[in-house]
Design an enzyme around this catalytic site. Structure first.
Site, short mmCIF file in Angstrom:
data_model
loop_
_atom_site.label_atom_id
_atom_site.label_comp_id
_atom_site.label_asym_id
_atom_site.label_seq_id
_atom_site.Cartn_x
_atom_site.Cartn_y
_atom_site.Cartn_z
N CYS A 1 0.85 -1.18 0.00
CA CYS A 1 0.00 0.00 0.00
C CYS A 1 0.89 1.24 0.00
CB CYS A 1 -0.88 -0.04 1.25
SG CYS A 1 -1.99 1.36 1.43
N HIS B 1 -10.28 0.97 1.70
CA HIS B 1 -9.81 2.28 2.20
C HIS B 1 -10.97 3.22 2.48
CE1 HIS B 1 -5.47 2.22 2.25
NE2 HIS B 1 -5.39 1.79 1.01
N HIS C 1 -9.16 -3.79 -2.38
CA HIS C 1 -8.18 -3.08 -1.55
C HIS C 1 -8.55 -1.59 -1.46
CE1 HIS C 1 -3.83 -2.28 -0.30
NE2 HIS C 1 -4.28 -1.07 -0.60
N GLU C 2 -8.84 -0.98 -2.61
CA GLU C 2 -9.15 0.46 -2.61
C GLU C 2 -10.50 0.76 -1.97
OE1 GLU C 2 -6.69 2.29 -3.08
OE2 GLU C 2 -5.46 0.80 -4.10
#
Length: 184
Positions: free
Chosen positions: A110, A157, A153-154
C-alpha cells in the site's frame, strides 16, 4: 500534480475513517481531485516520471490516502491477459461477490504503508462493482483476478480498512480452502 508527499501514512486517523459519499453530479473540485489521483497512479507506473518525482509505483489510490475523506478511487492495472482496467470512480460499491476466495502470492502492499507486511490477504475471487465515472455516469464492472483484488483493496480504504487487517494474525500465510492463488 500529486506526489508521495501528498499521501498520508499508516497511523494517520483519516485512514481509519469511513469516507463520505460524493454528491452527484460531482463538483468540479471533486472531478479535479479524482483526475489528479488517476494521474498519480499512471505517473507512478512510468519509470521516467516516477524516478524524476520519487514516486512509488502504485496500481490504485483511494481519496482517504491523500487526506480527502470522500468515496473516490483511481485504479490503473492489467489483468493476466494484459487487459487494462483504468477507472476513476466516485462512490464505488461492491454489489455482489463470489464465495470463492483469492489472494496474491506476494501479499499486498500500500502506498500509505511504508514497511513490508508479510502474509496473504484473502479477498473475493470475483466481484461486481457499481460506481460513477468522472462525468457522474453510473457504470457496473464485473471483475476477477488482479483487478478484483485491487478494487477490494481500494474500496476497503473508503471504509477505514487496511489490507493487513485481513491477514491471519496467528498464521500470516494461511491459505483459505480452495482459494485461487494469483501469482504476482
Amino acid at each position: 500534480m500529486l506526489t508521495m508527499d501528498d499521501i498520508i501514512r499508516d497511523g494517520h486517523p483519516n485512514l481509519r475513517k469511513v469516507a463520505d459519499d460524493v454528491q452527484l453530479p460531482p463538483s468540479d473540485e471533486d472531478k479535479k481531485i479524482l483526475a489528479d489521483m488517476m494521474e498519480f497512479v499512471q505517473n507512478s507506473q512510468n519509470p521516467e516520471i516516477a524516478a524524476k518525482y520519487n514516486l512509488r509505483p502504485g496500481i490504485g489510490l483511494a481519496a482517504p490516502q491523500i487526506n480527502v475523506t470522500k468515496k473516490m478511487i483511481a485504479i490503473h492495472v492489467k489483468d493476466d491477459k494484459d487487459k487494462l482496467y483504468s477507472h476513476a470512480l466516485f462512490n464505488p460499491k461492491i454489489i455482489s461477490h463470489s464465495v470463492e476466495k483469492a489472494y496474491l502470492s506476494s501479499g499486498e502492499g500500500c502506498l500509505s504503508v511504508d514497511e513490508n507486511i508479510p502474509g496473504f490477504v484473502p479477498r473475493h475471487a470475483r466481484i461486481t462493482v457499481k460506481a460513477y465515472d468522472l462525468e457522474g455516469k453510473e457504470i457496473q464492472l464485473r471483475l476477477k483476478g488482479m483487478p478484483a483484488i485491487v478494487f477490494q483493496h481500494e474500496i476497503d480504504h473508503l471504509h477505514g480498512i487496511m489490507f493487513y487487517d485481513h491477514i491471519n494474525k496467528q498464521d500470516p500465510y494461511y491459505r483459505p480452502e480452495n482459494a485461487i492463488e494469483i501469482i504476482r
